[in-house]
Design a protein around this motif. Structure first.
Motif, PDB file in Angstrom:
ATOM      1  N   SER A  78       0.841  -1.191   0.000  1.00 34.03           N
ATOM      2  CA  SER A  78       0.000   0.000   0.000  1.00 34.03           C
ATOM      3  C   SER A  78       0.881   1.247   0.000  1.00 34.03           C
ATOM      4  O   SER A  78       1.808   1.354   0.816  1.00 34.03           O
ATOM      5  CB  SER A  78      -0.926   0.018   1.214  1.00 34.03           C
ATOM      6  OG  SER A  78      -1.914  -0.989   1.122  1.00 34.03           O
ATOM      7  N   PHE A  80       0.920   5.463   0.127  1.00 35.68           N
ATOM      8  CA  PHE A  80       0.126   6.616   0.540  1.00 35.68           C
ATOM      9  C   PHE A  80       0.866   7.911   0.231  1.00 35.68           C
ATOM     10  O   PHE A  80       2.097   7.958   0.216  1.00 35.68           O
ATOM     11  CB  PHE A  80      -0.187   6.557   2.030  1.00 35.68           C
ATOM     12  CG  PHE A  80      -0.942   5.331   2.432  1.00 35.68           C
ATOM     13  CD1 PHE A  80      -2.313   5.259   2.254  1.00 35.68           C
ATOM     14  CD2 PHE A  80      -0.288   4.240   2.967  1.00 35.68           C
ATOM     15  CE1 PHE A  80      -3.022   4.119   2.601  1.00 35.68           C
ATOM     16  CE2 PHE A  80      -0.983   3.100   3.321  1.00 35.68           C
ATOM     17  CZ  PHE A  80      -2.352   3.041   3.136  1.00 35.68           C
ATOM     18  N   LYS A 162      -9.896   1.189   5.257  1.00 33.10           N
ATOM     19  CA  LYS A 162      -8.601   1.096   5.928  1.00 33.10           C
ATOM     20  C   LYS A 162      -8.249  -0.344   6.272  1.00 33.10           C
ATOM     21  O   LYS A 162      -7.078  -0.727   6.253  1.00 33.10           O
ATOM     22  CB  LYS A 162      -8.610   1.965   7.186  1.00 33.10           C
ATOM     23  CG  LYS A 162      -8.603   3.457   6.862  1.00 33.10           C
ATOM     24  CD  LYS A 162      -8.945   4.312   8.064  1.00 33.10           C
ATOM     25  CE  LYS A 162      -7.825   4.338   9.061  1.00 33.10           C
ATOM     26  NZ  LYS A 162      -8.106   5.269  10.170  1.00 33.10           N
ATOM     27  N   PHE A 165      -6.601  -1.821   3.220  1.00 36.17           N
ATOM     28  CA  PHE A 165      -5.228  -1.360   3.028  1.00 36.17           C
ATOM     29  C   PHE A 165      -4.240  -2.226   3.814  1.00 36.17           C
ATOM     30  O   PHE A 165      -3.138  -2.499   3.350  1.00 36.17           O
ATOM     31  CB  PHE A 165      -5.078   0.095   3.489  1.00 36.17           C
ATOM     32  CG  PHE A 165      -5.512   1.112   2.476  1.00 36.17           C
ATOM     33  CD1 PHE A 165      -5.042   1.081   1.175  1.00 36.17           C
ATOM     34  CD2 PHE A 165      -6.383   2.133   2.835  1.00 36.17           C
ATOM     35  CE1 PHE A 165      -5.439   2.033   0.237  1.00 36.17           C
ATOM     36  CE2 PHE A 165      -6.777   3.094   1.909  1.00 36.17           C
ATOM     37  CZ  PHE A 165      -6.302   3.038   0.605  1.00 36.17           C
ATOM     38  N   PHE A 172       3.675  -0.919   4.005  1.00 37.11           N
ATOM     39  CA  PHE A 172       3.216   0.435   3.706  1.00 37.11           C
ATOM     40  C   PHE A 172       4.418   1.257   3.259  1.00 37.11           C
ATOM     41  O   PHE A 172       5.484   1.188   3.880  1.00 37.11           O
ATOM     42  CB  PHE A 172       2.634   1.114   4.951  1.00 37.11           C
ATOM     43  CG  PHE A 172       1.187   0.826   5.223  1.00 37.11           C
ATOM     44  CD1 PHE A 172       0.486  -0.128   4.519  1.00 37.11           C
ATOM     45  CD2 PHE A 172       0.523   1.530   6.216  1.00 37.11           C
ATOM     46  CE1 PHE A 172      -0.850  -0.385   4.790  1.00 37.11           C
ATOM     47  CE2 PHE A 172      -0.813   1.291   6.502  1.00 37.11           C
ATOM     48  CZ  PHE A 172      -1.495   0.329   5.781  1.00 37.11           C
ATOM     49  N   GLU A 184      -3.037   7.103   8.123  1.00 42.22           N
ATOM     50  CA  GLU A 184      -2.613   5.760   7.718  1.00 42.22           C
ATOM     51  C   GLU A 184      -1.268   5.401   8.319  1.00 42.22           C
ATOM     52  O   GLU A 184      -1.047   4.263   8.760  1.00 42.22           O
ATOM     53  CB  GLU A 184      -2.552   5.675   6.186  1.00 42.22           C
ATOM     54  CG  GLU A 184      -3.885   5.899   5.481  1.00 42.22           C
ATOM     55  CD  GLU A 184      -4.899   4.799   5.741  1.00 42.22           C
ATOM     56  OE1 GLU A 184      -4.542   3.777   6.358  1.00 42.22           O
ATOM     57  OE2 GLU A 184      -6.051   4.966   5.324  1.00 42.22           O
ATOM     58  N   GLU A 187      -1.697   4.729  12.141  1.00 41.75           N
ATOM     59  CA  GLU A 187      -2.460   3.499  12.376  1.00 41.75           C
ATOM     60  C   GLU A 187      -1.576   2.279  12.139  1.00 41.75           C
ATOM     61  O   GLU A 187      -1.590   1.318  12.911  1.00 41.75           O
ATOM     62  CB  GLU A 187      -3.689   3.432  11.484  1.00 41.75           C
ATOM     63  CG  GLU A 187      -4.470   2.135  11.691  1.00 41.75           C
ATOM     64  CD  GLU A 187      -5.874   2.178  11.133  1.00 41.75           C
ATOM     65  OE1 GLU A 187      -6.719   1.419  11.639  1.00 41.75           O
ATOM     66  OE2 GLU A 187      -6.137   2.957  10.213  1.00 41.75           O
TER      67      GLU A 187
END
Length: 302
Positions: A78, A80, A162, A165, A172, A184, A187
């Motif tokens: 993922s 971001f 979420k 994700f 990430f 994000e 978390e």
């Protein structure tokens, strides 16, 4: 419909639309609030008992749709970053390079499906022959899915989105962004720190952008005992795309090795338990068998 002077009538912009699963809303049919807003609005307590029960079914349907659609994804990462970044920005160029490198390493790339950094990462993955995934969200201001998304899901609720994700990603990568990006990031760090997910690499790219935050985490949060210094080791900071990919690949290999070791230990323990049970079982030709035969003698002798 156009007026005689060739100008569009107010409020009839043909490009404005919102998607809700199979439903498409345009122009005046688009509500002024989102499903998340209506769910979390504490001023509407009077209808919680009637409306929220139906909302629960809609929320469940989002999880089912997400699980069913993404279950067959290859390993994925993922990515971001800001929807406001321009295509010429350093973070967008970095995201496009990253998306391509991840695709070449065998990973699908998951983004929020919007413009800016998300679009750049999707484009890099798609052009490199990888699978490009976009998880959109209903917002008061429409973003829409970018043209480089191969597989898209539109969500009403942030928490359902979420979950996807995290559930379907091996890592990430976080590039410069705003509140949503920070949400994000923290978390993910919280889930790793608390053991809710294991061996989940978190990579920050754009060192200059993150330097102030990292200094604050070290000099304020850790110094005051709110986190430990070892928690900062959960973050890999680099502007080197190949280093970021190697970090992710190494973490996945380590997790696979741990899982294989656990599997082998389980098999060995099961085998040992079976052997121990066989050795502890009474010998059928031993004392137990003799006692059984004496009981069955004619005349009832014991």
């Amino acid at each position: 419909m156009s007026q005689s002077n060739g100008q569009q009538q107010p409020g009839r912009d043909p490009g404005r639309e919102r998607h809700r699963g199979a439903v498409t809303l345009r122009r005046g049919a688009i509500p002024s609030s989102t499903a998340d807003q209506r769910l979390l609005d504490s001023r509407s307590r009077g209808d919680w008992k009637t409306r929220d029960a139906w909302r629960a079914l809609r929320i469940l349907s989002e999880f089912v749709e997400g699980f069913d659609t993404l279950a067959d994804l290859p390993p994925a990462v993922s990515v971001f970053g800001s929807a406001r970044s321009t295509p010429e920005s350093p973070e967008c160029r970095l995201a496009e390079e990253l998306g391509a490198a991840l695709a070449r390493a065998g990973y699908a790339v998951i983004t929020g499906g919007g413009p800016g950094v998300m679009e750049a990462a999707n484009r890099g993955a798609s052009e490199a022959g990888g699978l490009s995934v976009g998880l959109g969200i209903e917002l008061p201001f429409e973003q829409g899915l970018n043209d480089w998304v191969d597989l898209a899901i539109d969500f009403r609720y942030f928490f359902a989105r979420k979950t996807m994700f995290v559930k379907y990603a091996q890592a990430f990568v976080v590039l410069p962004g705003g509140f949503g990006t920070m949400d994000e990031l923290f978390e993910a760090l919280t889930l790793v720190q608390t053991g809710k997910v294991t061996r989940f690499p978190v990579v920050l790219m754009g060192e200059a952008y993150w330097r102030g935050l990292l200094d604050w985490l070290r000099n304020a949060m850790a110094a005051d005992g709110k986190i430990s210094l070892v928690d900062l080791e959960l973050i890999c900071v680099t502007d080197d795309v190949q280093e970021a990919v190697r970090y992710i690949v190494k973490a996945e290999a380590a997790l696979s090795a741990e899982q294989e070791a656990v599997r082998e230990e389980s098999v060995a323990r099961t085998g040992a338990d079976q052997r121990a049970a066989a050795e502890a079982a009474p010998d059928r030709d031993g004392a137990g068998g003799a006692t059984s035969r004496s009981v069955s003698r004619p005349g009832g002798e014991i």
